[in-house]
Design an enzyme around this catalytic site. Structure first.
Site, PDB file in Angstrom:
ATOM      1  CD  GLU A  60      -1.987  -2.492   1.327  1.00 61.85           C
ATOM      2  OE1 GLU A  60      -0.787  -2.746   1.686  1.00 61.85           O
ATOM      3  OE2 GLU A  60      -2.729  -3.363   0.935  1.00 61.85           O
ATOM      4  CG  HIS A 129      -8.405  -7.831   8.766  1.00 66.20           C
ATOM      5  ND1 HIS A 129      -7.512  -8.310   9.719  1.00 66.20           N
ATOM      6  CD2 HIS A 129      -8.236  -8.161   7.516  1.00 66.20           C
ATOM      7  CE1 HIS A 129      -6.658  -8.533   8.896  1.00 66.20           C
ATOM      8  NE2 HIS A 129      -6.889  -8.278   7.689  1.00 66.20           N
TER       9      HIS A 129
END
Lengths: 327, 434
Positions: A60, A129
Site C-alpha cells: 500500500e 480487520h
C-alpha cells in the site's frame, strides 16, 4: 433510474468517469485480473485495458506513492484499498503527502486523487480487520472524507470525488456492497461533497448516523415511531467538511440528539459532532447529546461479542428514550 | 423510614409560607404527586405536592400557621411508624417547628450535590437527609435545568425555583417549564418589565440609545436608592450675612483681578468644615467589607450638569482650602466637564456630595445619595420671603438645604446636628475664616 447493488453503483461511477476523462485510472490489489476482491471493478479490465486498470503488489505504501506521483503529474488516480485496515501501511503517504502536498507547494500542485475502499467492521474479522478510520483521518486538515450509506449516494458522491481537484477518501462497506437501490443514470449525477441528507424528518429527537450506522439509526427511528415519537434522521454523508448547518438546524428543532458512529468512542466522529452541537446550539439543548459507538476495546472475534461490540439499534433506541426523558 | 415534608421554596423571594388548607387527613395514604395542602407564598397560593408514597402520619402545623422555608409541615411514612425522632429534630426553642441546617450531627452520607453559597437551602440532617432531597428538589443545592429549559423560562419570565424538575436528579427540562406555563399561570413570576403597561402602538417616537453615562447614572443611583434607606432633613438658612460678606469679598477679589466667589463655594466650604466635625456624615457603609468607614479626608463632590447627564468632580481636602481656591477649582472642573476633558480620576474619591438647583429657581428638593457617600446635600434657591424678626414682618433672604442621609450610617440626630453646623457657618460666615 436503475436498481443497482452498491458495488455496481460504485463501478458505474468509475466507468462513467473513466469514459469521460482518459486521465483517470484505477489501481489496487486484485482490481484487474481478479475483478476486484469484492467485485466492485468487475469487467473494468476488459473495458479499459491494463494501462488504466492496474493490479498492484501487496504494498500500500508503494502504490499510494505511485498514485501521488501520478496526480502531481496531471493524472487522476483512483486507488482502491482492499479495506481501509490496510491503508495503515500507507499512513505516511496519506497524512504527509496526500493531505499536505497542495498546501506545501503553495497550491502549485492540484491533487485529484481518490482513495477508496471498505471501512469499518464487517463481522467476524477479528481486531485488525474491524476498525473504523474516519475519525483518525478526519483529524488531518487537507483530506476530504466521504462515507456512503446507499447505492445512489455512492454513485453521486464518487463521481463528485473523482472530479474534485483535492484528495478525497471515499469510505464504503463490505457489508453493504450487495445492498440494492435505485440509482440515477444521469451521466452527470453529482451529489455535492459536504452536504448532509435529512433521511427522515421529525421533531422529537435528531439521530445522526453515517455508513452502516445510518441503518442502525433508521432502525432505532422505526422503534421510536412505533411508540409515537417523531425522530429526525440525518446521514451526514461527508465527514469532512461536515454539513454542520443541517445538523444544527435539526437540533434547534428537536432540542436533543443521539449520534450513532461505529468508531471507537474516544475522539470519535461522534465526539466532534457532539462538541460542535453544544457550541452552536447550547441554548437549544433539552438534554445532553448522547452517542452510540463501538465499545472502547479492540474488536472481538466471537460472534456474540462482535454483535455486542457494535452500535446497535437497541442501544440507539435506548439513548433516544433517555434524551427524550421517556421513562 | 418516616419522611419529613418541609416547606419548599416556591418563589425566589419567598421566605416563609402560610399553610392555607389541609387537603389530606392524618392516616390517609398518599402517592407521589398528590396535593396534601395549599400554601400561600408572597406571590400566590400554591399546591403542596408530596414526592413520596406513604401514609400521612402527622400534620405538624395547623391551618393558618406560617413556616419558614425548610420548616417541617408534615411527616409521611408507614402506618404506625414513630415520628418522634423527626419531630425532635425540627422543634426549636419556642416549641415551633423550625428548619435546621445539616451540622456535625449529620450522617456520613455525602451531600447530594454541592450547595452554593447563594442557595442557602436548609438541608435536614439525620435520617431525613436523603428523603428531604427527594421531597424538595427545587430547594437543595444547585438548581439543575437544561439549557433549553433555562432559555424558555427566561423568555417567559418564569422563575425556575418554582418549577419542579422531572429529569434525572431533578433536572428541569422543557416539558416541566411548559407544564408550568400551561396549567399554572398564577405561579408565573411577572417581572416588572412584563407587568409594565404596554406602550402605545403605532405612536411616533424618537429612539435614543442609552449612553454609558446614563447607564452609569441608572446603575449607581438605582443601587443607592434601593439599598441605602434614605431619609431627608431640611433647614431654612438665613442668607443676609453671607450675601453681605460675599459682596465684600468679591470687591476685594475684583480689585486683585481674582475670580468671584459663588454662594455655592461658601456652601462647599461650610460643608467641608462641618464634615470635619461630624465624622459619621463623612463616612461610607461598606456592606461587603462589613465595616463603616470614617474617612480622614474631606473630599466634597459637586454635581455638574452636562448635556447628556451629570458628573461629580471632587474638591479634595476642601476643609483645608480657602474659598478662593475652592472657587477656582470648581470653575475649572465645571469647564472641563462641559468640554468633556474631565478625567475619571477627577470624579473619584468623594466622601460627600452637593447638588445645587438654586439657579433654576428650585426652592427645595431631595437628592439621591452618591455612593459610597453617606449623605448628599440638595441646595435650593435663595429667595426673598417674609420673615418675622423682632416681632415685625420683614423681607428676609432664605435658602433651603435638604440633606439625604443613608440611615445605615447616619441617624436623624447626627444628620440634624451636621445640618445645623452648616447652617451656622452660612449664617455667620466669618467663622469660615477661623
Amino acid at each position: 433510474m436503475a436498481e443497482l447493488q452498491l458495488r455496481e453503483a460504485i463501478r458505474a461511477a468509475m466507468v462513467e468517469e473513466m469514459q469521460r476523462d482518459e486521465n483517470i485510472f484505477l489501481m489496487g490489489e486484485e482490481v484487474a485480473e481478479y475483478n476486484g476482491a469484492y467485485k466492485v471493478s468487475e469487467g473494468m479490465l476488459d473495458m479499459f485495458g491494463p494501462k488504466r486498470v492496474i493490479d498492484t503488489p501487496i504494498a500500500e505504501n508503494g502504490f499510494v506513492g505511485l498514485g501521488i506521483g501520478a496526480a502531481m503529474n496531471g493524472l487522476r488516480p483512483i486507488i482502491e484499498f482492499m479495506t481501509f485496515n490496510f491503508s495503515m501501511v500507507a499512513m505516511d503517504q496519506i497524512i504527509n503527502n496526500v493531505a499536505k502536498i497542495r498546501y506545501m507547494s503553495g497550491g502549485q500542485f492540484k491533487f485529484p486523487i481518490v482513495l477508496r475502499g471498505p471501512n469499518g467492521a464487517a463481522g467476524q474479522l477479528a481486531a485488525t480487520h474491524n476498525t473504523s478510520f474516519e475519525s483518525i483521518f478526519s483529524t488531518i486538515p487537507g483530506l476530504k472524507i466521504v462515507s456512503i450509506s446507499n447505492p445512489d449516494d455512492a454513485k453521486g458522491l464518487l463521481k463528485s470525488a473523482i472530479r474534485d481537484d483535492d484528495p478525497v477518501l471515499f469510505m464504503e462497506s463490505e457489508k453493504m456492497y450487495g445492498m440494492k437501490g435505485e440509482v440515477s443514470d444521469d451521466p452527470d449525477y453529482l451529489i455535492p461533497i459536504g452536504k448532509a441528507r435529512v433521511a427522515r424528518e421529525g421533531k422529537d429527537v435528531t439521530i445522526i448516523g453515517h455508513n452502516k450506522s445510518y441503518w442502525v439509526a433508521m432502525k432505532a427511528a422505526e422503534m421510536l415511531v412505533s411508540e409515537g415519537f417523531d425522530p429526525e434522521v440525518i446521514d451526514p454523508r461527508t465527514i469532512r467538511p461536515l454539513d454542520l448547518e443541517t445538523i444544527i438546524a435539526s437540533v434547534k428543532k428537536t432540542n436533543r440528539c443521539v449520534i450513532v458512529d461505529e468508531s471507537n468512542p474516544y475522539a470519535s466522529v461522534a465526539s466532534e459532532i457532539g462538541f460542535l452541537i453544544q457550541r452552536e446550539a447550547f441554548d437549544y439543548l433539552d438534554a445532553p447529546v448522547l452517542r452510540v459507538n463501538a465499545k472502547d476495546t479492540p474488536a472481538p472475534y466471537a460472534k456474540n461479542l462482535i454483535e455486542f461490540y457494535m452500535p446497535s439499534a437497541e442501544d440507539t433506541y435506548k439513548a433516544c428514550r433517555q434524551v427524550l426523558y421517556a421513562n | 423510614m418516616a419522611i419529613p415534608v418541609e416547606m419548599p421554596k416556591m418563589s425566589d423571594t419567598m421566605e416563609e409560607g402560610v399553610l392555607v388548607a389541609w387537603m389530606a387527613e392524618e392516616g390517609e395514604s398518599v402517592s407521589a404527586g398528590d396535593v396534601i395542602a395549599q400554601v400561600e407564598t408572597d406571590k400566590a397560593t400554591m399546591d403542596l405536592e408530596v414526592y413520596d408514597d406513604g401514609v400521612l402520619l402527622k400534620r405538624v402545623i395547623g391551618e393558618g400557621d406560617a413556616v419558614p422555608i425548610g420548616g417541617l409541615i408534615a411527616i409521611l411514612g408507614k402506618a404506625g411508624e414513630d415520628v418522634s425522632a423527626i419531630m425532635a429534630k425540627y422543634v426549636g426553642g419556642d416549641g415551633k417547628a423550625v428548619s435546621i441546617a445539616s451540622g456535625a450531627s449529620a450522617p456520613a452520607e455525602p451531600a447530594p450535590s454541592p450547595v452554593l453559597a447563594e442557595a442557602p437551602a436548609p438541608i435536614a440532617s439525620g435520617d431525613g437527609a436523603s428523603a428531604s432531597v427527594q421531597s424538595e428538589p427545587v430547594a437543595v443545592g444547585r438548581l439543575k435545568a437544561s439549557p433549553l429549559a433555562k432559555r424558555i423560562a427566561r423568555e417567559h419570565s418564569i422563575d425556575l425555583q418554582t418549577v419542579r424538575g422531572s429529569g434525572p436528579e431533578g433536572r428541569i427540562v422543557r416539558r416541566d417549564v411548559e407544564e408550568v406555563m400551561a396549567k399554572a399561570p398564577e405561579v408565573v413570576v411577572q417581572t416588572p418589565s412584563v407587568a409594565s403597561p404596554a406602550l402605545a402602538e403605532g405612536g411616533s417616537y424618537e429612539s435614543i440609545r442609552i449612553s454609558q453615562m446614563r447607564k452609569t447614572i441608572s446603575k449607581r443611583l438605582s443601587q443607592s436608592k434601593f439599598t441605602a434607606p434614605h431619609f431627608y432633613l431640611t433647614v431654612d438658612v438665613e442668607m443676609e450675612n453671607v450675601i453681605t460678606f460675599r459682596k465684600q469679598l468679591n470687591e476685594l477679589a475684583q480689585s486683585q483681578d481674582l475670580g468671584k466667589v459663588s454662594f455655592n463655594d461658601f456652601i462647599t466650604k461650610s460643608c467641608a468644615l462641618a464634615l470635619r466635625q461630624h465624622p459619621y456624615v463623612n463616612a461610607s457603609y461598606l456592606a461587603e467589607e462589613g465595616e463603616i468607614r470614617l474617612h480622614n479626608v474631606v473630599n466634597v463632590a459637586i454635581a455638574v450638569a452636562v448635556d447628556e447627564g451629570l458628573v461629580t468632580p471632587v474638591i479634595r481636602n476642601a476643609d483645608q482650602k480657602g474659598l478662593g481656591q475652592i472657587s477656582a477649582e470648581t470653575k475649572a472642573y465645571a469647564a472641563s466637564a462641559r468640554d468633556k476633558s474631565i478625567q475619571p480620576a477627577d470624579m473619584e474619591g468623594s466622601t460627600f456630595t452637593t447638588s445645587n438647583l438654586g439657579m433654576f429657581g428650585i426652592e427645595e428638593f431631595t437628592a439621591i445619595i452618591n455612593p459610597p457617600n453617606a449623605c448628599i446635600l440638595a441646595i435650593g434657591a435663595i429667595r426673598e420671603t417674609p420673615v418675622v424678626k423682632d416681632g415685625e414682618i420683614v423681607v428676609g433672604k432664605r435658602m433651603k438645604l435638604s440633606l439625604s442621609c443613608d440611615h445605615r450610617v447616619v441617624d436623624g440626630a447626627t444628620g440634624a446636628q451636621f445640618l445645623n453646623t452648616v447652617k451656622g457657618y452660612l449664617e455667620d460666615p466669618m467663622n469660615l475664616l477661623l
